[in-house]
Design a protein around this motif. Structure first.
Motif, PDB file in Angstrom:
ATOM      1  N   PRO A   1       0.820  -1.215   0.000  1.00 22.69           N
ATOM      2  CA  PRO A   1       0.000   0.000   0.000  1.00 22.69           C
ATOM      3  C   PRO A   1       0.848   1.256   0.000  1.00 22.69           C
ATOM      4  O   PRO A   1       2.027   1.224   0.359  1.00 22.69           O
ATOM      5  N   PRO A   2       0.258   2.395  -0.384  1.00 25.20           N
ATOM      6  CA  PRO A   2       1.000   3.667  -0.362  1.00 25.20           C
ATOM      7  C   PRO A   2       1.525   3.993   1.028  1.00 25.20           C
ATOM      8  O   PRO A   2       0.966   3.590   2.044  1.00 25.20           O
ATOM      9  N   LEU A   3       2.608   4.753   1.053  1.00 28.45           N
ATOM     10  CA  LEU A   3       3.284   5.109   2.300  1.00 28.45           C
ATOM     11  C   LEU A   3       2.475   6.141   3.076  1.00 28.45           C
ATOM     12  O   LEU A   3       2.068   7.155   2.529  1.00 28.45           O
ATOM     13  N   ALA A   4       2.279   5.862   4.367  1.00 31.61           N
ATOM     14  CA  ALA A   4       1.559   6.780   5.242  1.00 31.61           C
ATOM     15  C   ALA A   4       2.522   7.402   6.239  1.00 31.61           C
ATOM     16  O   ALA A   4       3.566   6.821   6.569  1.00 31.61           O
ATOM     17  N   GLU A   5       2.188   8.565   6.740  1.00 33.97           N
ATOM     18  CA  GLU A   5       3.076   9.339   7.599  1.00 33.97           C
ATOM     19  C   GLU A   5       3.603   8.562   8.813  1.00 33.97           C
ATOM     20  O   GLU A   5       4.800   8.672   9.140  1.00 33.97           O
TER      21      GLU A   5
ATOM     22  N   ASP B   1       0.253   7.885   0.604  1.00 33.29           N
ATOM     23  CA  ASP B   1      -1.114   7.961   1.091  1.00 33.29           C
ATOM     24  C   ASP B   1      -1.396   9.414   1.496  1.00 33.29           C
ATOM     25  O   ASP B   1      -0.712   9.964   2.359  1.00 33.29           O
ATOM     26  N   THR B   2      -2.390  10.037   0.871  1.00 27.88           N
ATOM     27  CA  THR B   2      -2.710  11.434   1.190  1.00 27.88           C
ATOM     28  C   THR B   2      -3.993  11.553   2.012  1.00 27.88           C
ATOM     29  O   THR B   2      -4.650  12.594   2.018  1.00 27.88           O
ATOM     30  N   GLY B   3      -4.307  10.482   2.730  1.00 26.99           N
ATOM     31  CA  GLY B   3      -5.512  10.490   3.553  1.00 26.99           C
ATOM     32  C   GLY B   3      -5.496  11.559   4.621  1.00 26.99           C
ATOM     33  O   GLY B   3      -6.525  12.171   4.924  1.00 26.99           O
TER      34      GLY B   3
ATOM     35  N   ASN C   1       1.650  14.048   3.947  1.00 25.96           N
ATOM     36  CA  ASN C   1       2.052  13.744   2.576  1.00 25.96           C
ATOM     37  C   ASN C   1       1.317  14.658   1.606  1.00 25.96           C
ATOM     38  O   ASN C   1       0.120  14.931   1.781  1.00 25.96           O
ATOM     39  N   ALA C   2       2.028  15.105   0.582  1.00 20.32           N
ATOM     40  CA  ALA C   2       1.448  16.011  -0.412  1.00 20.32           C
ATOM     41  C   ALA C   2       1.693  15.438  -1.804  1.00 20.32           C
ATOM     42  O   ALA C   2       2.833  15.433  -2.284  1.00 20.32           O
TER      43      ALA C   2
END
Length: 296
Positions: free
Chosen positions: A109-113, A269-271, A223-224
């Motif tokens: 999955p995309p990288l999260a903070e 991940d830009t959640g 994340n941006a």
């Protein structure tokens, strides 16, 4: 609102200055002065690596927020923590997706903070951070350590914007131009056998986000990135569609992979940004125009 931008002389840093100015903020740009500041902006000249020079240039100025575009090392971060203590309640550090590089995840999955634990990140001020080549060779490490030091030591609220790979506009890196040129001329583009996805963002959008972050009140990393990460093969296909040329891809053969071909995940991940109230555009909304600009 009174905002200081450290750097801000080129590419999306200059866009940040213009976004803030045009929104009605009073903007002060602080850099070494090699490029004139945009109209309507106060310009202070100082070398951010020279603490005495920095203090002298700032004098008794105070700011509602600071946006730091050019902090690459923990030594620079330590100077900023000392100099801006008591001068601002808010500090926005422009960071990078590269801070995740050492995680080395090949897929998933995309990288999260939260995946980057800054409390456990070592900070070594004794490394040769004054050496320009060392800093260039250790870009990701320098950014991680800068984030970690400010997170632990800053006397102001800190927000760190982890920026995806920036495309479009006056891009001086030549990375997207590499694809546009080779695909346009029918030359092969080297990619990994299984290239991993990466996130991208347009230079105008990251400038808008940083200006928004300066006025917001959240803290910590965010994340941006535009929506729609893609791998090098997908990027080549998009460039091909925009240019009307058929991409030729090659793997192996001893040639270094092209600039956005990665062997580890750089999708973000830009959640958190969405939960804070900011919605990014889709990559496909602006990539065709960025391709045209890169080929001009």
């Amino acid at each position: 609102m009174d905002v200081c931008v450290i750097g801000g002389s080129r590419y999306f840093g200059r866009r940040v200055v213009e976004e803030l100015r045009d929104s009605g903020a009073a903007v002060t740009v602080l850099n070494r002065g090699s490029t004139p500041a945009p109209y309507g902006v106060t310009h202070l000249r100082a070398d951010r690596d020279d603490e005495a020079s920095l203090r002298a240039a700032l004098a008794d100025r105070r700011f509602d927020a600071v946006v730091d575009q050019v902090c690459y090392t923990p030594v620079q971060a330590a100077v900023a923590a000392r100099v801006f203590a008591g001068r601002t309640p808010r500090y926005v550090l422009t960071s990078t997706v590269e801070v995740y590089a050492h995680l080395g995840r090949p897929d998933g999955p995309p990288l999260a903070e939260p995946e980057l634990d800054l409390s456990a990140e070592p900070v070594d001020l004794q490394l040769p951070w004054e050496d320009v080549q060392f800093v260039a060779d250790h870009y990701a490490e320098g950014k991680r350590q800068a984030e970690a030091l400010l997170t632990r030591q800053a006397a102001f609220d800190l927000a760190t914007v982890r920026t995806a790979h920036v495309l479009g506009g006056a891009d001086f890196t030549g990375r997207l131009a590499h694809y546009v040129d080779r695909i346009g001329r029918g030359l092969p583009v080297a990619v990994h056998a299984a290239p991993q996805r990466a996130s991208f963002v347009h230079e105008a959008e990251i400038a808008r986000f940083l200006a928004w972050a300066a006025k917001a009140d959240f803290t910590g990393p965010v994340n941006a990135a535009s929506q729609g990460p893609m791998d090098a093969r997908e990027l080549c296909a998009e460039v091909g569609r925009a240019t009307g040329a058929e991409p030729r891809l090659t793997t192996g053969g001893g040639e270094a992979p092209s600039p956005f071909s990665f062997d580890r995940c750089y999708a973000m991940d830009t959640g958190r940004a969405a939960r804070l109230g900011y919605r990014f555009s889709a990559v496909t909304d602006w990539l065709p125009q960025a391709v045209k600009e890169a080929g001009a």
